[in-house]
Design a protein around this motif. Structure first.
Motif, PDB file in Angstrom:
ATOM      1  N   LEU A   2      60.503 -48.099 150.368  1.00 47.50           N
ATOM      2  CA  LEU A   2      61.363 -47.406 151.565  1.00 47.50           C
ATOM      3  C   LEU A   2      60.266 -46.979 152.510  1.00 47.50           C
ATOM      4  O   LEU A   2      59.582 -46.021 152.197  1.00 47.50           O
ATOM      5  N   LEU A  19      63.912 -51.059 154.156  1.00 43.11           N
ATOM      6  CA  LEU A  19      64.095 -51.208 152.610  1.00 43.11           C
ATOM      7  C   LEU A  19      64.284 -52.834 152.491  1.00 43.11           C
ATOM      8  O   LEU A  19      65.614 -53.278 152.324  1.00 43.11           O
ATOM      9  N   ALA A  22      67.437 -55.061 150.262  1.00 41.48           N
ATOM     10  CA  ALA A  22      68.577 -54.296 149.919  1.00 41.48           C
ATOM     11  C   ALA A  22      69.733 -54.866 150.255  1.00 41.48           C
ATOM     12  O   ALA A  22      70.032 -55.842 151.163  1.00 41.48           O
ATOM     13  N   ASN A  71      66.249 -54.267 157.721  1.00 39.71           N
ATOM     14  CA  ASN A  71      66.337 -52.901 158.085  1.00 39.71           C
ATOM     15  C   ASN A  71      67.823 -52.328 158.532  1.00 39.71           C
ATOM     16  O   ASN A  71      68.479 -53.289 158.996  1.00 39.71           O
ATOM     17  N   TYR A  97      58.541 -40.630 152.568  1.00 38.61           N
ATOM     18  CA  TYR A  97      58.882 -41.979 153.057  1.00 38.61           C
ATOM     19  C   TYR A  97      59.198 -41.875 154.620  1.00 38.61           C
ATOM     20  O   TYR A  97      59.422 -42.630 155.282  1.00 38.61           O
TER      21      TYR A  97
END
Length: 107
Positions: A2, A19, A22, A71, A97
């Motif tokens: 992340l 990420l 995802a 994203n 992050y």
């Protein structure tokens, strides 16, 4: 892995949540400045969540959230125009992050 990049203008905050892979991403933005993100990640279908308490209040209706394949890009309208001295309300170090997105022109 992340990574959340942020930048600002006097009237907007730009947030990019990166990420890869995802699935079923969900984003929630609240007027008090709470930003919540969750998604399913990895082969074991783990639930991944982050919650950020932004520095000040935001205009949810005027904000835009674009959920892409790699994203999530958010243009968050500040409720009051002006430069924030930091992204998060809390004092202390930012999460590892969280990075400045220099390509968006943050100061």
């Amino acid at each position: 892995m992340l990574e959340v990049k942020w930048a600002q203008r006097s009237n907007y905050i730009f947030l990019t949540v990166e990420l890869p892979d995802a699935r079923e991403p969900k984003v929630k933005l609240e007027p008090e400045g709470k930003f919540c993100f969750n998604a399913i990640v990895g082969p074991s279908n783990d639930v991944f969540e982050i919650e950020l308490e932004l520095f000040d209040k935001v205009d949810v209706e005027a904000s835009k959230i674009n959920i892409g394949l790699r994203n999530i890009f958010c243009v968050i309208q500040k409720q009051t125009k002006g430069w924030w001295k930091k992204l998060l309300k809390a004092d202390g170090k930012s999460p590892l992050y969280l990075k400045v997105g220099w390509n968006k022109g943050s100061r």
